[in-house]
Scaffold this active site. Sequence first.
Site, PDB file in Angstrom:
ATOM      1  N   LYS A  23       0.828  -1.201   0.000  1.00  0.00           N
ATOM      2  CA  LYS A  23       0.000   0.000   0.000  1.00  0.00           C
ATOM      3  C   LYS A  23       0.866   1.256   0.000  1.00  0.00           C
ATOM      4  CE  LYS A  23      -3.867  -0.488   2.222  1.00  0.00           C
ATOM      5  NZ  LYS A  23      -4.356  -1.003   3.500  1.00  0.00           N
ATOM      6  N   ARG A  93      -3.457   3.015   8.295  1.00  0.00           N
ATOM      7  CA  ARG A  93      -3.780   1.751   7.630  1.00  0.00           C
ATOM      8  C   ARG A  93      -2.554   0.843   7.581  1.00  0.00           C
ATOM      9  NH1 ARG A  93      -6.615   3.496   2.040  1.00  0.00           N
ATOM     10  NH2 ARG A  93      -7.692   1.518   2.278  1.00  0.00           N
ATOM     11  N   GLY A 102      -6.704 -10.401   7.136  1.00  0.00           N
ATOM     12  CA  GLY A 102      -6.475 -10.787   8.524  1.00  0.00           C
ATOM     13  C   GLY A 102      -5.696  -9.731   9.272  1.00  0.00           C
ATOM     14  N   MET A 104      -4.916  -5.637  10.329  1.00  0.00           N
ATOM     15  CA  MET A 104      -5.784  -4.672  10.989  1.00  0.00           C
ATOM     16  C   MET A 104      -6.616  -3.852   9.999  1.00  0.00           C
ATOM     17  SD  MET A 104      -4.892  -1.708  13.640  1.00  0.00           S
ATOM     18  CE  MET A 104      -5.019  -0.460  12.386  1.00  0.00           C
ATOM     19  N   HIS A 457      -1.635 -41.568   2.736  1.00  0.00           N
ATOM     20  CA  HIS A 457      -1.940 -42.366   1.555  1.00  0.00           C
ATOM     21  C   HIS A 457      -3.149 -41.786   0.815  1.00  0.00           C
ATOM     22  CE1 HIS A 457      -3.917 -45.782  -0.535  1.00  0.00           C
ATOM     23  NE2 HIS A 457      -2.673 -46.058  -0.874  1.00  0.00           N
ATOM     24  N   TYR A 857      14.313 -31.689 -14.775  1.00  0.00           N
ATOM     25  CA  TYR A 857      12.854 -31.735 -14.826  1.00  0.00           C
ATOM     26  C   TYR A 857      12.254 -31.802 -13.434  1.00  0.00           C
ATOM     27  CZ  TYR A 857      13.136 -36.794 -13.937  1.00  0.00           C
ATOM     28  OH  TYR A 857      13.386 -38.013 -13.376  1.00  0.00           O
TER      29      TYR A 857
END
Lengths: 880, 880
Positions: A23, A93, A102, A104, A457, A857
């Site tokens: 921000k 902010r 999450g 403030m 599994h 790879y």
Amino acid sequence: MANKFCYLFSEGNKEMRNLLGGKGANLAEMSGLGLPVPQGFTITTEACTQYYDDGRKINDSIQKEILDYVGKIEALNGKKFGDKTNPLLVSVRSGARASMPGMMDTILNLGLNEDITELLAKQSGNARWAWDCYRRFVQMYSDVVMELGKETFGKLLDAKKKQKGVELDVDLTADDLKELTNQYKAEYKSKIGEAFPDAPIDQLFGAVKAVFRSWDNPRANTYRRENGIPYSWGTAVNVQPMVFGNLNDDSGTGVAFTRNASTGEKALDGEFLINAQGEDVVAGIRTPHKIAKLAEIMPDAYKQFIDICDKLEDHYRDMQDMEFTIENKKLFMLQTRNGKRSAVAALKIACDLVDEGRIDDKKAVTLIDPKQLDELLHPCFDKKALDDAKPIGKAIDGSPGAAVGQVVFTADEAVKLGKRGEGKNVVLVRLETSPEDIEGMIAAQGILTVRGGRSSHAAVVARGMGTPAVVGCTEIDYHGEDDGEKYFVLGGQKIKQGDYISLNGSTGKIYAGAIKTFEPNIEDDANYVRIIKWADKYRRLKVRTNADTPRDALKAAEFGAEGIGLCRTEHMFFEDRIAAFREMILADDKAGREKALDKIEPLQQSDFEKLYEALKGYPVVIRFLDPPLHEFVPTDPEDIKALAKDTGVTVEHVNAVITSLHEFNPMMGHRGCRLAVTYPEIAAMQTRAVIKAAVAVNKKGIKVVPEIMIPLVGDVKELAYVKKTVVETADATLKALKSDIKYSIGTMIEIPRAALTADEIAKEAEFFSFGTNDLTQMTFGFSRDDAGKFLPSYYEAKIYENDPFQTIDQNGVGQLVKLAVEKGKAVKGDKIHFGICGEHGGDPATVEFCHKVGLDYVSCSPYRVPIARLAAAQAAINNG
Amino acid sequence: MANKFCYLFSEGNKEMRNLLGGKGANLAEMSGLGLPVPQGFTITTEACTQYYDDGRKINDSIQKEILDYVGKIEALNGKKFGDKTNPLLVSVRSGARASMPGMMDTILNLGLNEDITELLAKQSGNARWAWDCYRRFVQMYSDVVMELGKETFGKLLDAKKKQKGVELDVDLTADDLKELTNQYKAEYKSKIGEAFPDAPIDQLFGAVKAVFRSWDNPRANTYRRENGIPYSWGTAVNVQPMVFGNLNDDSGTGVAFTRNASTGEKALDGEFLINAQGEDVVAGIRTPHKIAKLAEIMPDAYKQFIDICDKLEDHYRDMQDMEFTIENKKLFMLQTRNGKRSAVAALKIACDLVDEGRIDDKKAVTLIDPKQLDELLHPCFDKKALDDAKPIGKAIDGSPGAAVGQVVFTADEAVKLGKRGEGKNVVLVRLETSPEDIEGMIAAQGILTVRGGRSSHAAVVARGMGTPAVVGCTEIDYHGEDDGEKYFVLGGQKIKQGDYISLNGSTGKIYAGAIKTFEPNIEDDANYVRIIKWADKYRRLKVRTNADTPRDALKAAEFGAEGIGLCRTEHMFFEDRIAAFREMILADDKAGREKALDKIEPLQQSDFEKLYEALKGYPVVIRFLDPPLHEFVPTDPEDIKALAKDTGVTVEHVNAVITSLHEFNPMMGHRGCRLAVTYPEIAAMQTRAVIKAAVAVNKKGIKVVPEIMIPLVGDVKELAYVKKTVVETADATLKALKSDIKYSIGTMIEIPRAALTADEIAKEAEFFSFGTNDLTQMTFGFSRDDAGKFLPSYYEAKIYENDPFQTIDQNGVGQLVKLAVEKGKAVKGDKIHFGICGEHGGDPATVEFCHKVGLDYVSCSPYRVPIARLAAAQAAINNG
């Protein structure tokens, strides 16, 4: 020089995101672009880190620096905190490096007290506005800074509106709001034990500390863990002079996206409210206007905003998400950022930006979050239907996607009723799954287990098959194995066999009943097809798949897999082969074992042929039998009795064999190549099947070069020993078949000692494939099956910030991977190739690591192949 | 230049042992000293290695070189293979770098055939001698080279003697021997299918190949594994012209030690036979003369031999073991080597050599094999009684020494009847032992288990206590837990409770009945006291002990331990504390757990006080609780019922807790510091006990600085987290007690990731102690409890040549140790110290490794402290 902890917007730019947060950096950038931004300052993320290092205190020198910067913005704006004629009001902010739900909430109108409110009322001639501002501030400060919650204040507001017989906040008068504010302050005093702070500076430090504190709240910690954001980053704080959308009817506030965030359509998409502030737009009390309406109400401001939107998109070369406020017809920009979007939108926007000439294809490839492709690869719930549903429980997101079906409790039942039986949709609910359940898992739409984590599994197999799964739901009271009625209880609801449930494998949520779903097809999305082609152009890493069945292999080939990086052969000993394999386990000598293995050989050969055919011409890595033998013997007394009868031995003998197979720590027991050392005949049988299948398929014109992989090697002599059996068998088989096809032999590097002695092992290997699941377990010294008991405490204590089985631990496990690659190359140069076949292979951060350490790879489950292709391209682009 | 594979004795010397083997190097050395040595040549150990590399073939160039050297010794000795007038006969003997029982026996008289025998008979006028030589050669060649066994030939010889009515070989005539030889050759032909080779060169290559082959026979492989001799060394072959002790009554052959090998006494100790060859002296058919007798029979040869003995001792600066032959009164030396000797003799000889001025104290320290001290540290069987006894079984040598006692099957019974009860000697026989058996193990003279290896609980605890143990005797048919009669069956014998058995913990042998033993006391041996003092002067490594009880600590202090390197606190939660600890495990919350722990704290404090007092002033490392909690809960339903009753909870609750503690791989589960992370209150309690004990003991004037060790750390944050609890608790405790004593905090490095990230971990640690047991398990990826299933196959396949839990794996595990030390020092310099506390700490080869990588101390079980002190000195002396 001492650290600098505050920056004016004019001192920053968008490259300073790490220091100023997203921000703050964007406010600075907009400021630099000459856009109308109220001129404030940012307290850096390093100040936040320092706050924690100092034991949750803002130290004196940082306090001084903040005061100093307050002075600077007072001068810039010609206003002063608490001034009797020209008081400064600010918003405070939070703003972390990455967008962090999450954190403030915003605090607006900070700097107000009763005197200043009266002053503003007088100066503006708008007492209602002034008291509305103060009322909002007291509420926000109490809630956000002092954590008193929204409820009491909401109730007081509702009571006041009822008392006055009005419906909307805007219909309350100045006096109403003044009374309400005094009620708020009384509430504050009764809860906190002291009066609401009047000094703007006290208010400011209270708010700044609250932002810092919020970095460590549970919601933020959970979000960070799930998104791999380090705790050490900290958050910045933005202090910005207020502009007022609630000043009068020539004022307003709104939010907008430069393009549609759901569809990607190129059309400004936003909403605004006249005479409103902050959250009002999204709070839902008043219905906001579509952004286009602004053109009618304030054409000048609208035009200016449109220009700014265009300028920002051009500048950021991405779709923007913006906040703005209009005060007395004058437009102010309060935020811009790259907008969050759906996967479909992300693909369209990236393509459109290319077509508009704003970006090149390379940039387009970087605009899509690879993980987001998941949305296009799995069935999804209808958003509306999902919003209406309430989950009865939540557990671990084992395998992504949406599943709906009738509950069954056994694999047999799943096969009978499921897609391969009566054609019903079923969800298999088990305490845990084992290789014996494979058929049932294939037949089921979804899988739910009581025990096990993301590497159990159930989860591993489900991800491989692309079947949604929720695992480790320990809250379930399970009666699926009871003799009488079969059912389970979760969230107070009793779910019986045949009842419908819905699973969201992407969130881990479980719902009673059937929720509407739809099934996407990624290849139908023309934008995806363009993007992935561009990605393939830029990536260096090849992408293979982990596939054990022709079904998986075909799916992976559709998704663009360039070979199989891991075929686990263990399931090829189940189903119609299990009887013969158990006969082998029970045999007294090599001859007996070979006799039993002979029965399995043609079946394995046929399995391999189908795999080779599915991935025409691409390499196929076959891993030889890995799990300990006790996984193949029955546990149920009835099954044991049956086995004894079938094999013609006594029940005592079967039990004695089962007992002899028991292990204290099976993960570190008699498995992997250790089986091939003690029973070379198993490796010989598998070799024959691999080679015969390759010869058969080559005759059909598909050139396949099988890569035989020996698992769990810890010493070069181990590999050399097993390799001898493989080479002798393979060469004899080829000679008998008069064939000269090629094959190669390599090993998994999954034991620390293998990485440490990779220079020696490389002498006997044509490839290394990093089995990072086991390598992670051994390097950390914990079993993924048991770690669930203590990992929650570890997350809470911030010892681990994320699951090392999801993203590779570069610091520890990564060191071993890097070392092994270096040692391997030092010995063999380019006569050896490197891949990864652990679960990590489809994780974008791990893919980037693999690119950087020079693997050839990555191999991942079929449904992660598109993700890996994209991540590999981004790794190449971002790392030159 | 191509390798040289043959050396004349005149080309070698004693430093060339690696290439020429011990025997060849010493023959060369004696030759160089001008001693009378028949001039032969040595085929190198590299030729042996090449033989195996070439697929068990002697390649052409080596064959050529051997022929070349045959020519050279023909020239040197003026004789030729197969010559019609002056034929060369040779002996062929194996000779590895280290003395290797199990290798091939000697072949004498090679080069003979019927013609040459007749020629020698004629030339010498001694037909009996000539045919005796040929008879012996045919027998040795058939047995040793062709592996036909001794039996048939022995029977033919016996039959001939019976037929002739004579008792001794020497009483057979030339004709008898000729007939016998022909019988031998007929036997050879019938078994092998072709005639006995007549060409000397064929005989020679047959013998050389047999020597090479014998390097890989099962006996040699077993010996190598037990003695840590690498397979890659290979053996040399010595080809030497014959001299004949069986020529006439002016000839003979003998062996001698320069000092007494049992007592060390300085007096020539040997035996000889007149008119004899090779094995006759030790074969026991004729009784040999004491060496002194030679002075009477051949005074000149005797005098010459005495001079040579003295010269050799002086030259080798050690007691010598020699072989000689006298031919026609002329003395020849056929071998010399440093003589094997008992521990007592080794100590005395080393001291005497110093006193005689032949060596200095530094050299004296290197003359004793540290492992041999075991003989002086544990009860031993009477040698004569042991020779007469036949074992009923053999298993793993878990803990050295001799034990005799009555069989008991439970720890309770052991306590009741044993030394702490009725004062009887008992041997505890269990399937396996667990911490609950500790009391019984202390009470027993010896321990025998059915399951587990050298690192099993039984073996580790027994070694710690100095109690002999034989473990993992899977051949036992165990009925010690039956309801009715308790017994076990081994080697066909049924052994009931109360029956006497004897265990040899040094060899793993088990005997029925009681064998006579005696108990040495090392400190009574004045020579030991001198040697160990010298050792202490030269070593750099400190030696600490692993001790959990005051008893062990006192014993270790007697043996010279300089502190405790590892106090495992887990047993401090058993016995009278187990009830409280189980209460803690069952508690629902922290308060409940703390209440239970409060009961244990004063008991632990008292334990620690006793330990500190036992090792006055020396550092004591306390390792915090390590094993998983399920080791502390009962398994027997009756015990579970009792526990529920005692704790006031339901049986269901107890069972639920036990189930929740179950782990798939407990070794990698919720244990070590992971317990302290989830239950910081346990670490806090242990910290209080450690600190309070230290304060109490310091008040008594014993300055102790406790070292708190956090186990199983894998990440620096884990250590930092637990450390915080420890520091806060310790500091609060010290403050409350108004004390300012010091303590330090360190960690075990036992997880690969800890070694890899040791630079980070060092920042939080004041010491590292390498827990090489677990580090070996994790680095190899196998559990020591389960490895028994596949290690035999691994030894057979020569993948592993020795047990990595006995001697540290320098190549893999050692890399991690080295890395961790380097990283630790790089960060902390001398502000951190390093030790080892795994079972390896008492192994001489590991001690040398620890010296080389720069550890500060090794810690081992009390009974290995003297061994470690000596090994540390040798490491320092041998590595500068």
